[in-house]
Design a protein around this motif. Sequence first.
Motif, PDB file in Angstrom:
ATOM      1  N   ARG A 140       0.944  -1.301  -0.011  1.00 23.58           N
ATOM      2  CA  ARG A 140       0.111   0.044  -0.084  1.00 23.58           C
ATOM      3  C   ARG A 140       0.904   1.262   0.123  1.00 23.58           C
ATOM      4  NH1 ARG A 140      -3.458  -2.878   3.128  1.00 23.58           N
ATOM      5  NH2 ARG A 140      -2.962  -1.964   5.265  1.00 23.58           N
TER       6      ARG A 140
ATOM      7  N   GLN B  23      -5.929  -3.551  -4.839  1.00 27.78           N
ATOM      8  CA  GLN B  23      -5.471  -2.501  -3.822  1.00 27.78           C
ATOM      9  C   GLN B  23      -5.071  -1.318  -4.960  1.00 27.78           C
ATOM     10  OE1 GLN B  23      -4.469  -3.353  -0.738  1.00 27.78           O
ATOM     11  NE2 GLN B  23      -3.391  -5.249  -1.052  1.00 27.78           N
TER      12      GLN B  23
ATOM     13  N   GLU C 117      -5.621   2.326  -3.675  1.00 25.83           N
ATOM     14  CA  GLU C 117      -4.805   3.151  -2.764  1.00 25.83           C
ATOM     15  C   GLU C 117      -3.943   4.141  -3.734  1.00 25.83           C
ATOM     16  OE1 GLU C 117      -3.607   3.406   0.862  1.00 25.83           O
ATOM     17  OE2 GLU C 117      -4.980   1.875   0.222  1.00 25.83           O
TER      18      GLU C 117
END
Lengths: 296, 382
Positions: free
Chosen positions: A158, A259, A262
């Motif tokens: 992240r 993800q 992010e």
Amino acid sequence: MAQPPPQQPLRTLPPPFNTSAESFELIAQGAESLLYRTTFLSPAQPAALKVRPQKTWRHPTLDKRLTRQRVLAEARVLVKLSGEGIVAGGGGRKVKDPKKKNDGGGDNGGVGALRGLVPAVLALDWERGWLVTEWIDGVTVKLGIYQRDLAADEGVLRGLLGRIGRVVGLLHLAGVVHGDLTTSNMMLRPTRTPGTNADAMARAEEERGEVEVEGGLEGDIVLIDFGLATQSVSDEDRAVDLYVLERAFGSTHPKEEGQFDEVLKAYGESMGKPGKVVLRRLEDVRMRGRKKSMLG
Amino acid sequence: MPVAIGLEGSANKLGVGIILHPPHQTADPPSPHDSAHSDDEAFSTRTQKHTSPPVQILANLRHTYNSPPGTGFLPKDTAAHHRRWVVRLVKQAMKQAKVQLEDIDCICYTKGPGMGAPLGSVAIAARTLSQLWEKPLVGVNHCVGHIEMGRAITGADNPVVLYVSGGNTQVIAYSAQRYRIFGEALDIAVGNCLDRFARVLNIPNDPAPGYNIEQLAKKGKVLLELPYAVKGMDVSFSGILARVEEMARKLETSQTSGGGPWKDDESGQPITKEDLCFTLQETVYAMLVEITERAMAHVGASQVLVVGGVGCNERLQQMMGMMAAERGGSVFATDERFCIDNGIMIAHAGLIAWRMGFRTPLEESTFTQRFRTDEVLINWRD
């Protein structure tokens, strides 16, 4: 675009490199260029030579036009972003292509905005299709993610995605869209140079408590390969730039696809108000991609 | 031995094909390299370098609806065309294939993507057959059909696929049980761009506008400047279409008005219709080859497979071949029987899915205009 080069007959380098004494190590054959590792002027100055060989399959007139456009566009954008050799007040016009209008000349917004986050230009020849830039150490982000320690905390990933989003945000704020954002076109440089924006960003990160643990995904994100870059501040262009990245990311890293938000989150934060408009526009671009007629 | 009949009608072509997969194969789509040669006469009609293709094409019939020059095909007329021809084509295919009803394992049809009305008429035909013959239905994604047929015919193992047709422009690569779209047209498809350009110049739609443009382009010499819109691995054609349409109108006015012919600035040559076709082809195909090359570099592939109606274009195949050769790779392409929409590809992809246990219950035998290539689970590949 870093791929191990396939078995190839040795290519001839364009002058003056065909007669020079430095060593040229072919690092990668990208889609449209060959990347060599060499030195420039002094053996202590490692450099990247990017040669755009003629595309025999393309009409020669079109090929020349595109090569010229892209070498110039790449150099112009890199010079502006790195701020190398530019005195505030319009020095950037020196490398302006007389044929190309409307490239944001005269407006010095964004000059040096990505100092240290893009390679500096050392030399170029648009007729022969080559560009020499400073050498960037490290691996591509693509490779970094492929080789990442899966046991490590997801926070490391992240953190990386956040840095990507912030760099892209900085780039867009500087009035440039990359045109080919992929994880192959981003380097993960292990060390950071003090006094650069990269350093400032990293420090800001530390202040926010986002210091990273081990995991091989540390380092500055350095954007490379600006051959398709244009100077633009339009929401549409920015949104398409993000869309290209989103799609390339999803197809290259299917496991990490979830993800990607992010990146967008960090992008929005680093861009501020204009970022929100771009992200809203991104929704439109996505819908267009999905809903466009798919006949035949 | 698994046998399937496939019905395709997502655009202006109605196709019916019957395919046989020889037994003792793994679930992986048959590769032409690992099967015993069959003496079926259907092979003699196929032009390909592999001598022992495992899939047997028992019938592959097509009927095309062509609208008059200057117009495009409308959904309702196209659907009516498909309804008018489907029974005849199915009967003829069954006769040609010399198969009995009990030999057929499933009825495959195009679920999407495509034009709603034509898709609907073919789906109804498939449902009718399914109930009449008491055979299971298999709904097939049109794009997956193209890809699987291209792989089976050419023997390309794991290529980057350029799928180019009147409605689709996609650069696809296989990864983790999906055909993932790496690049695509952000607005109109390349074939749509060519078709609409043909309308402005009144280039006939028979046998296909793109084919006629290709013939004219062979006589073109002057390359005019068109926009070149590549964004990463995506492309955009609407700006090019607008510009080239403008040029076509300029050409027309210059021919009718007394102002003399429109001449090229550099050579002084008068610009012709052929030059416009040449310019358009050189520009859009360069874009397609470029994004394909970029995808190849990105995924590290050396094979490229071209499918879809535009994939028949010999200039595109030639450019792609040169690009692949420069990269030390190779290009795979098929001829019009498999490039252009056909029933056999639907039968083939459907039969692969059927062998994996996939069925489309009657209640779910719908069709959809929007059906992304990456929505399909490709559970027959590793």
